[in-house]
Design a protein around this motif. Structure first.
Motif, mmCIF file in Angstrom:
data_model
loop_
_atom_site.group_PDB
_atom_site.id
_atom_site.type_symbol
_atom_site.label_atom_id
_atom_site.label_comp_id
_atom_site.label_asym_id
_atom_site.label_seq_id
_atom_site.Cartn_x
_atom_site.Cartn_y
_atom_site.Cartn_z
ATOM 1 N N TRP A 157 0.843 -1.201 0.000
ATOM 2 C CA TRP A 157 0.000 0.000 0.000
ATOM 3 C C TRP A 157 0.880 1.255 0.000
ATOM 4 C CZ3 TRP A 157 0.061 -3.639 3.994
ATOM 5 C CH2 TRP A 157 -0.931 -4.634 3.915
ATOM 6 N N PRO A 158 0.350 2.379 -0.473
ATOM 7 C CA PRO A 158 1.074 3.644 -0.319
ATOM 8 C C PRO A 158 1.090 4.036 1.160
ATOM 9 C CG PRO A 158 -1.139 4.003 -1.205
ATOM 10 C CD PRO A 158 -0.920 2.515 -1.198
ATOM 11 N N ALA A 159 2.156 4.670 1.577
ATOM 12 C CA ALA A 159 2.295 5.024 2.996
ATOM 13 C C ALA A 159 2.887 6.424 3.125
ATOM 14 C CB ALA A 159 3.178 3.996 3.711
ATOM 15 N N ARG A 160 2.718 7.014 4.327
ATOM 16 C CA ARG A 160 3.311 8.309 4.654
ATOM 17 C C ARG A 160 4.112 8.158 5.943
ATOM 18 N NH1 ARG A 160 0.732 12.421 1.641
ATOM 19 N NH2 ARG A 160 2.493 13.689 2.336
ATOM 20 N N ASN A 161 5.248 8.848 6.007
ATOM 21 C CA ASN A 161 6.094 8.815 7.208
ATOM 22 C C ASN A 161 6.361 10.254 7.656
ATOM 23 O OD1 ASN A 161 7.843 8.072 4.589
ATOM 24 N ND2 ASN A 161 9.072 9.476 5.876
ATOM 25 N N GLY A 162 7.402 10.440 8.469
ATOM 26 C CA GLY A 162 7.698 11.770 9.014
ATOM 27 C C GLY A 162 7.847 12.830 7.933
ATOM 28 N N ALA A 163 7.408 14.034 8.257
ATOM 29 C CA ALA A 163 7.425 15.129 7.285
ATOM 30 C C ALA A 163 8.836 15.451 6.786
ATOM 31 C CB ALA A 163 6.801 16.375 7.918
ATOM 32 N N THR A 187 10.908 13.508 12.064
ATOM 33 C CA THR A 187 11.440 12.364 11.301
ATOM 34 C C THR A 187 10.896 11.062 11.898
ATOM 35 O OG1 THR A 187 13.418 12.084 12.670
ATOM 36 C CG2 THR A 187 13.588 13.593 10.767
ATOM 37 N N SER A 188 10.941 10.024 11.055
ATOM 38 C CA SER A 188 10.587 8.674 11.518
ATOM 39 C C SER A 188 11.869 7.909 11.800
ATOM 40 C CB SER A 188 9.769 7.932 10.453
ATOM 41 O OG SER A 188 8.505 8.543 10.257
ATOM 42 N N PRO A 189 11.887 7.082 12.843
ATOM 43 C CA PRO A 189 13.105 6.331 13.156
ATOM 44 C C PRO A 189 13.354 5.211 12.142
ATOM 45 C CG PRO A 189 11.328 5.658 14.611
ATOM 46 C CD PRO A 189 10.794 6.801 13.810
ATOM 47 N N MET A 190 14.624 5.051 11.748
ATOM 48 C CA MET A 190 15.015 3.958 10.860
ATOM 49 C C MET A 190 15.403 2.752 11.695
ATOM 50 S SD MET A 190 17.481 6.176 8.287
ATOM 51 C CE MET A 190 18.330 4.680 7.796
ATOM 52 N N GLY A 191 15.112 1.546 11.174
ATOM 53 C CA GLY A 191 15.561 0.342 11.867
ATOM 54 C C GLY A 191 14.556 -0.794 11.802
ATOM 55 N N GLN A 241 4.251 13.266 12.192
ATOM 56 C CA GLN A 241 5.312 13.784 13.056
ATOM 57 C C GLN A 241 6.354 12.716 13.366
ATOM 58 O OE1 GLN A 241 3.930 15.930 16.527
ATOM 59 N NE2 GLN A 241 2.203 16.815 15.435
ATOM 60 N N GLY A 242 6.133 11.489 12.879
ATOM 61 C CA GLY A 242 7.098 10.408 13.100
ATOM 62 C C GLY A 242 6.479 9.031 12.905
ATOM 63 N N CYS A 243 5.140 8.976 12.928
ATOM 64 C CA CYS A 243 4.454 7.678 12.737
ATOM 65 C C CYS A 243 4.444 7.285 11.260
ATOM 66 C CB CYS A 243 3.025 7.761 13.254
ATOM 67 S SG CYS A 243 2.902 8.080 15.037
ATOM 68 N N VAL A 244 3.877 6.091 10.977
ATOM 69 C CA VAL A 244 3.693 5.612 9.600
ATOM 70 C C VAL A 244 2.200 5.423 9.375
ATOM 71 C CG1 VAL A 244 4.109 3.750 7.958
ATOM 72 C CG2 VAL A 244 5.943 4.494 9.493
ATOM 73 N N GLY A 245 1.653 6.067 8.350
ATOM 74 C CA GLY A 245 0.237 5.968 8.039
ATOM 75 C C GLY A 245 -0.008 5.152 6.786
ATOM 76 N N ILE A 246 -1.013 4.275 6.834
ATOM 77 C CA ILE A 246 -1.427 3.470 5.675
ATOM 78 C C ILE A 246 -2.960 3.509 5.602
ATOM 79 C CG2 ILE A 246 0.615 1.977 5.717
ATOM 80 C CD1 ILE A 246 -1.041 -0.175 7.109
#
Length: 290
Positions: A150-156, A169-173, A258-263
């Motif tokens: 699915w398309p997703a959105r992360n930190g601005a 930002t969203s954390p990498m890992g 603000q840092g989450c991941v939206g789907i």
């Protein structure tokens, strides 16, 4: 004519050869001899033909027996014939065990026992656009099989390895997925611990001023700076407030986070219906090639 001459004439007539057409009779003894000779000749000829035929049959049988492959060759031939046509021949492992958009270093961080995975791949290190894909594998250590995406959105402001509170930002890992919740009841089949609570309501507006309504209808907590086994609403941050927390996988609100991941909402329902604590699910997230 004198008597002498007539007598001689009779003698000559008596010695003439019998006329043609009158068979000459033979004695019974001569006929028996001829029959015996003929029978003997036929018997001899029949015996000779039988001997030749028997020799030919023997030679043919021997040739037929000698033409069979040895027992070992027959066994190998039968094994090849009975082997499955599509039997695997030590097929090489898929690159990165079937995952895409990550590095070998990130792959090494994925727990071997995990059998479910959500892969979030950002377009770039500073981009808020990404793609989320659901992966499963039949057993620990096997290659991953991609499911829905699915398309997703992360930190601005994209991604970071040293995230701090408020940096957008969203954390990498690689992070575990252990707890879920939401404003709405859990979808049928949900197996993660699920906390239905009226507190799952987003306040204010999004980064771009968009409405956040419905964003927390369904959430799955991402185990970044939190205590596993607790509700996503748990405020405790084990690594300190500076890193921020409450990083969730939740319903997209059509804008960066603000840092989450939206789907999409339907994607969140699919994730909740799929994830199983016994499969040790994780989320792997970061920009392309991280």
């Amino acid at each position: 004519m004198s008597k002498h001459r007539r007598a001689r004439s009779r003698t000559l007539r008596t010695s003439r050869t019998p006329r043609a057409g009158r068979p000459r009779t033979s004695s019974p003894t001569s006929r028996r001899v001829a029959l015996a000779a003929t029978f003997g000749l036929l018997t001899f000829a029949a015996g000779w033909v039988y001997a030749l035929d028997d020799k030919a049959v023997g030679t043919s049988s021997q040739a037929s027996a000698d033409s069979r492959p040895p027992a070992a060759d027959r066994a190998a031939r039968d094994a090849r014939r009975d082997a499955p046509k599509d039997a695997p021949k030590d097929a090489p492992r898929a690159p990165l065990q079937g995952l895409t958009g990550i590095s070998a270093q990130t792959l090494a961080k994925i727990p071997a026992e995990s059998r479910q995975l959500v892969l979030v791949t950002g377009k770039a290190g500073d981009s808020s656009e990404s793609t989320a894909a659901l992966y499963t594998r039949p057993e620990a250590g096997a290659d991953w099989v991609r499911g829905e995406s699915w398309p997703a959105r992360n930190g601005a402001k994209g991604w970071s390895t040293e995230r701090t509170y408020g940096d957008l930002t969203s954390p990498m890992g690689v992070f575990a997925l252990t707890d879920a919740g939401g404003l709405l009841p859990a979808p049928p089949g949900t197996r993660l611990p699920y906390d239905k609570d009226r507190s799952f309501v987003a306040t204010g507006r999004g980064v771009n001023g968009e409405s956040l309504s419905g964003s927390f209808d369904y959430v799955v907590a991402i185990d970044f700076n939190r205590r596993p086994g607790k509700s996503p609403l748990d405020p405790v941050k084990p690594e300190g407030e500076r890193k921020g927390g409450n990083i969730w996988l939740h319903v997209d609100h059509d804008g960066p986070s603000q840092g989450c991941v939206g789907i999409p909402k339907q994607a969140m329902k699919k994730v909740l219906e799929t994830l199983d604590p016994a499969a040790k699910p994780v989320i792997v997230m970061g920009p392309e090639g991280f």
